[in-house]
Design a protein around this motif. Structure first.
Motif, PDB file in Angstrom:
ATOM      1  N   ALA A 144       0.829  -1.202   0.000  1.00  0.00           N
ATOM      2  CA  ALA A 144       0.000   0.000   0.000  1.00  0.00           C
ATOM      3  C   ALA A 144       0.866   1.255   0.000  1.00  0.00           C
ATOM      4  CB  ALA A 144      -0.936  -0.005   1.207  1.00  0.00           C
ATOM      5  N   GLU A 145       1.946   1.216   0.773  1.00  0.00           N
ATOM      6  CA  GLU A 145       2.870   2.350   0.822  1.00  0.00           C
ATOM      7  C   GLU A 145       3.515   2.574  -0.541  1.00  0.00           C
ATOM      8  OE1 GLU A 145       6.026   3.709   4.120  1.00  0.00           O
ATOM      9  OE2 GLU A 145       6.623   1.892   3.030  1.00  0.00           O
ATOM     10  N   GLY A 146       3.943   1.476  -1.194  1.00  0.00           N
ATOM     11  CA  GLY A 146       4.551   1.595  -2.515  1.00  0.00           C
ATOM     12  C   GLY A 146       3.585   2.160  -3.536  1.00  0.00           C
ATOM     13  N   PHE A 147       2.338   1.741  -3.468  1.00  0.00           N
ATOM     14  CA  PHE A 147       1.306   2.268  -4.370  1.00  0.00           C
ATOM     15  C   PHE A 147       1.146   3.773  -4.183  1.00  0.00           C
ATOM     16  CE2 PHE A 147      -3.157   3.406  -5.128  1.00  0.00           C
ATOM     17  CZ  PHE A 147      -3.340   2.950  -6.423  1.00  0.00           C
ATOM     18  N   GLU A 148       1.068   4.220  -2.943  1.00  0.00           N
ATOM     19  CA  GLU A 148       0.896   5.647  -2.674  1.00  0.00           C
ATOM     20  C   GLU A 148       2.126   6.456  -3.086  1.00  0.00           C
ATOM     21  OE1 GLU A 148      -1.788   7.177  -1.944  1.00  0.00           O
ATOM     22  OE2 GLU A 148      -2.937   5.323  -1.778  1.00  0.00           O
ATOM     23  N   PHE A 149       3.318   5.856  -2.967  1.00  0.00           N
ATOM     24  CA  PHE A 149       4.514   6.525  -3.480  1.00  0.00           C
ATOM     25  C   PHE A 149       4.358   6.790  -4.979  1.00  0.00           C
ATOM     26  CE2 PHE A 149       7.356   4.497  -0.014  1.00  0.00           C
ATOM     27  CZ  PHE A 149       7.240   5.632   0.778  1.00  0.00           C
ATOM     28  N   GLY A 150       3.830   5.804  -5.706  1.00  0.00           N
ATOM     29  CA  GLY A 150       3.630   5.965  -7.147  1.00  0.00           C
ATOM     30  C   GLY A 150       2.619   7.044  -7.479  1.00  0.00           C
ATOM     31  N   VAL A 151       1.517   7.061  -6.751  1.00  0.00           N
ATOM     32  CA  VAL A 151       0.490   8.092  -6.967  1.00  0.00           C
ATOM     33  C   VAL A 151       1.088   9.479  -6.749  1.00  0.00           C
ATOM     34  CG1 VAL A 151      -1.675   9.053  -6.080  1.00  0.00           C
ATOM     35  CG2 VAL A 151      -1.448   6.576  -6.396  1.00  0.00           C
ATOM     36  N   SER A 152       1.826   9.641  -5.667  1.00  0.00           N
ATOM     37  CA  SER A 152       2.424  10.949  -5.351  1.00  0.00           C
ATOM     38  C   SER A 152       3.436  11.388  -6.400  1.00  0.00           C
ATOM     39  CB  SER A 152       3.094  10.899  -3.968  1.00  0.00           C
ATOM     40  OG  SER A 152       2.154  10.650  -2.953  1.00  0.00           O
ATOM     41  N   ALA A 153       4.283  10.449  -6.830  1.00  0.00           N
ATOM     42  CA  ALA A 153       5.294  10.785  -7.836  1.00  0.00           C
ATOM     43  C   ALA A 153       4.646  11.219  -9.144  1.00  0.00           C
ATOM     44  CB  ALA A 153       6.211   9.591  -8.067  1.00  0.00           C
ATOM     45  N   ALA A 154       3.579  10.521  -9.550  1.00  0.00           N
ATOM     46  CA  ALA A 154       2.897  10.857 -10.798  1.00  0.00           C
ATOM     47  C   ALA A 154       2.216  12.219 -10.708  1.00  0.00           C
ATOM     48  CB  ALA A 154       1.870   9.780 -11.139  1.00  0.00           C
ATOM     49  N   LYS A 155       1.585  12.495  -9.597  1.00  0.00           N
ATOM     50  CA  LYS A 155       0.918  13.795  -9.428  1.00  0.00           C
ATOM     51  C   LYS A 155       1.934  14.930  -9.492  1.00  0.00           C
ATOM     52  CE  LYS A 155      -3.138  12.352  -6.750  1.00  0.00           C
ATOM     53  NZ  LYS A 155      -3.831  12.438  -5.436  1.00  0.00           N
ATOM     54  N   LYS A 156       3.071  14.727  -8.861  1.00  0.00           N
ATOM     55  CA  LYS A 156       4.114  15.751  -8.895  1.00  0.00           C
ATOM     56  C   LYS A 156       4.620  15.938 -10.313  1.00  0.00           C
ATOM     57  CE  LYS A 156       8.607  16.968  -6.906  1.00  0.00           C
ATOM     58  NZ  LYS A 156       9.685  16.559  -5.956  1.00  0.00           N
ATOM     59  N   TRP A 157       4.857  14.844 -11.031  1.00  0.00           N
ATOM     60  CA  TRP A 157       5.357  14.929 -12.406  1.00  0.00           C
ATOM     61  C   TRP A 157       4.342  15.590 -13.319  1.00  0.00           C
ATOM     62  CZ3 TRP A 157       4.137  12.664 -17.222  1.00  0.00           C
ATOM     63  CH2 TRP A 157       5.134  12.790 -18.208  1.00  0.00           C
ATOM     64  N   LEU A 158       3.075  15.242 -13.165  1.00  0.00           N
ATOM     65  CA  LEU A 158       2.038  15.861 -13.987  1.00  0.00           C
ATOM     66  C   LEU A 158       1.956  17.362 -13.719  1.00  0.00           C
ATOM     67  CD1 LEU A 158      -0.856  13.248 -13.830  1.00  0.00           C
ATOM     68  CD2 LEU A 158       0.450  13.904 -15.849  1.00  0.00           C
ATOM     69  N   GLY A 159       2.162  17.743 -12.484  1.00  0.00           N
ATOM     70  CA  GLY A 159       2.149  19.162 -12.155  1.00  0.00           C
ATOM     71  C   GLY A 159       3.265  19.923 -12.838  1.00  0.00           C
ATOM     72  N   LEU A 160       4.432  19.267 -13.005  1.00  0.00           N
ATOM     73  CA  LEU A 160       5.559  19.892 -13.685  1.00  0.00           C
ATOM     74  C   LEU A 160       5.426  19.808 -15.201  1.00  0.00           C
ATOM     75  CD1 LEU A 160       8.446  18.445 -11.472  1.00  0.00           C
ATOM     76  CD2 LEU A 160       7.539  20.775 -11.409  1.00  0.00           C
ATOM     77  N   LYS A 161       4.920  18.679 -15.679  1.00  0.00           N
ATOM     78  CA  LYS A 161       4.875  18.420 -17.112  1.00  0.00           C
ATOM     79  C   LYS A 161       3.685  19.066 -17.782  1.00  0.00           C
ATOM     80  CE  LYS A 161       6.128  16.020 -20.857  1.00  0.00           C
ATOM     81  NZ  LYS A 161       7.422  16.198 -21.519  1.00  0.00           N
ATOM     82  N   ALA A 162       2.552  18.979 -17.119  1.00  0.00           N
ATOM     83  CA  ALA A 162       1.300  19.452 -17.741  1.00  0.00           C
ATOM     84  C   ALA A 162       0.434  20.082 -16.662  1.00  0.00           C
ATOM     85  CB  ALA A 162       0.564  18.292 -18.404  1.00  0.00           C
ATOM     86  N   PRO A 163       0.626  21.377 -16.406  1.00  0.00           N
ATOM     87  CA  PRO A 163      -0.175  22.047 -15.371  1.00  0.00           C
ATOM     88  C   PRO A 163      -1.682  21.887 -15.607  1.00  0.00           C
ATOM     89  CG  PRO A 163       1.616  23.454 -16.076  1.00  0.00           C
ATOM     90  CD  PRO A 163       1.587  22.287 -17.019  1.00  0.00           C
ATOM     91  N   HIS A 164      -2.084  21.745 -16.870  1.00  0.00           N
ATOM     92  CA  HIS A 164      -3.482  21.530 -17.198  1.00  0.00           C
ATOM     93  C   HIS A 164      -3.601  20.235 -17.968  1.00  0.00           C
ATOM     94  CE1 HIS A 164      -4.178  25.622 -15.856  1.00  0.00           C
ATOM     95  NE2 HIS A 164      -3.223  26.019 -16.664  1.00  0.00           N
ATOM     96  N   PRO A 165      -3.625  19.086 -17.250  1.00  0.00           N
ATOM     97  CA  PRO A 165      -3.660  17.777 -17.937  1.00  0.00           C
ATOM     98  C   PRO A 165      -4.811  17.683 -18.918  1.00  0.00           C
ATOM     99  CG  PRO A 165      -3.343  17.524 -15.566  1.00  0.00           C
ATOM    100  CD  PRO A 165      -3.669  18.972 -15.818  1.00  0.00           C
ATOM    101  N   PRO A 166      -4.603  17.011 -20.040  1.00  0.00           N
ATOM    102  CA  PRO A 166      -5.654  16.889 -21.052  1.00  0.00           C
ATOM    103  C   PRO A 166      -6.850  16.126 -20.516  1.00  0.00           C
ATOM    104  CG  PRO A 166      -3.855  15.376 -21.516  1.00  0.00           C
ATOM    105  CD  PRO A 166      -3.396  16.273 -20.407  1.00  0.00           C
ATOM    106  N   LEU A 167      -8.020  16.492 -20.988  1.00  0.00           N
ATOM    107  CA  LEU A 167      -9.248  15.800 -20.591  1.00  0.00           C
ATOM    108  C   LEU A 167      -9.373  14.496 -21.349  1.00  0.00           C
ATOM    109  CD1 LEU A 167     -11.706  18.828 -20.480  1.00  0.00           C
ATOM    110  CD2 LEU A 167     -10.521  17.752 -18.578  1.00  0.00           C
TER     111      LEU A 167
END
Length: 278
Positions: free
Chosen positions: A255-278
């Motif tokens: 569960a901890e590893g899964f949440e690490f992945g969610v957090s990393a992706a959210k951070k990357w999306l924030g840097l890569k695409a401030p407005h993610p495509p719909l």
């Protein structure tokens, strides 16, 4: 088991309807995650990590003394996930971008080589079994056409070079790692080497044993190449506190590893695409 980090990454991408990819290339758990992401069913991988995968039906260490029984029963887990009550949507997968699945061809008396199976052309269930069939822990081989396959990560654990060979630019590529930044693979212990060398002791598998002995060298060379020669490639890493090994199966750590992945992706999306495509 370290693939649960990628599951978290792809869950976050799915939640944001983020799918800009023209191709997905994966090895072992990365291939299974990638295929389920492409079929819009990453929830199957997520649920598997917290229900089926920790069970004794998948991991059975007592089978060490039974050379005809799997220690990691890839056949069982693939059938449970892919052909279970909520099966993989193969039609959807074949309509999506191609998923290339690495597998290591271990034909007797020849040096192992990587084969890239294609979700649009090859049998997807067989391909996913092949890429996840960890040597020794999975007994025997996965037979397909003229090949006998084992773990796709044996020779190409981080298949970014395949994307470059296909003509993609560094800035087009995202690599998701299963180890923290700076990780280096060590040589297998004497006891692990003894187990697989005894299991593959037939002379016809001498090149397979050689590849297993040299696996850590190949992995570290790929890491060095990625870090030193391809600075334009984006990389997502789990944090150093992500301590799962290949066959850990504690639900809290998963569960901890899964949440690490969610957090990393959210951070990357924030840097890569401030407005993610719909």
């Amino acid at each position: 088991m370290r693939g649960v980090f990628l599951t978290g990454v792809l869950q976050a991408f799915t939640d944001k309807h983020y799918f800009p990819w023209e191709i997905i290339i994966g090895s072992s758990a990365g291939a299974l995650n990638g295929a389920l992401y492409a079929s819009d069913q990453i929830h199957l991988a997520r649920d598997a990590f917290f229900t089926y995968i920790p069970s004794a039906d998948f991991i059975n260490f007592s089978n060490v003394i039974h050379p005809d029984k799997h220690i990691l029963d890839i056949d069982w887990i693939i059938e449970t996930i892919i052909n279970g009550d909520d099966p993989m949507d193969i039609k959807m997968l074949k309509k999506c971008c191609p998923v290339l699945i690495t597998a290591t061809d271990c034909t007797p008396y020849t040096k192992p080589k990587t084969v890239y199976l294609n979700s649009r052309e090859d049998d997807i269930v067989t391909a996913l079994k092949a890429t996840a069939a960890v040597p020794y822990l999975y007994r025997g081989f996965v037979k397909y056409r003229n090949h006998q396959f084992l773990d796709g990560a044996l020779l190409d654990p981080i298949p970014f070079k395949k994307a470059l060979d296909l003509g993609y630019k560094e800035e087009d590529i995202l690599v998701v790692m299963s180890h923290y930044k700076g990780y280096r693979k060590s040589q297998e212990s004497f006891w692990v080497k003894t187990l697989y060398e005894n299991y593959y002791k037939d002379e016809k598998y001498r090149y397979l044993v050689e590849a297993l002995d040299q696996r850590f060298i190949g992995y570290n060379a790929i890491i060095d190449d990625l870090y030193l020669n391809h600075p334009g490639i984006s990389i997502l890493y789990p944090p150093e506190q992500f301590k799962l090994n290949r066959i850990s199966h504690g639900r809290v750590k998963l569960a901890e590893g899964f949440e690490f992945g969610v957090s990393a992706a959210k951070k990357w999306l924030g840097l890569k695409a401030p407005h993610p495509p719909l």
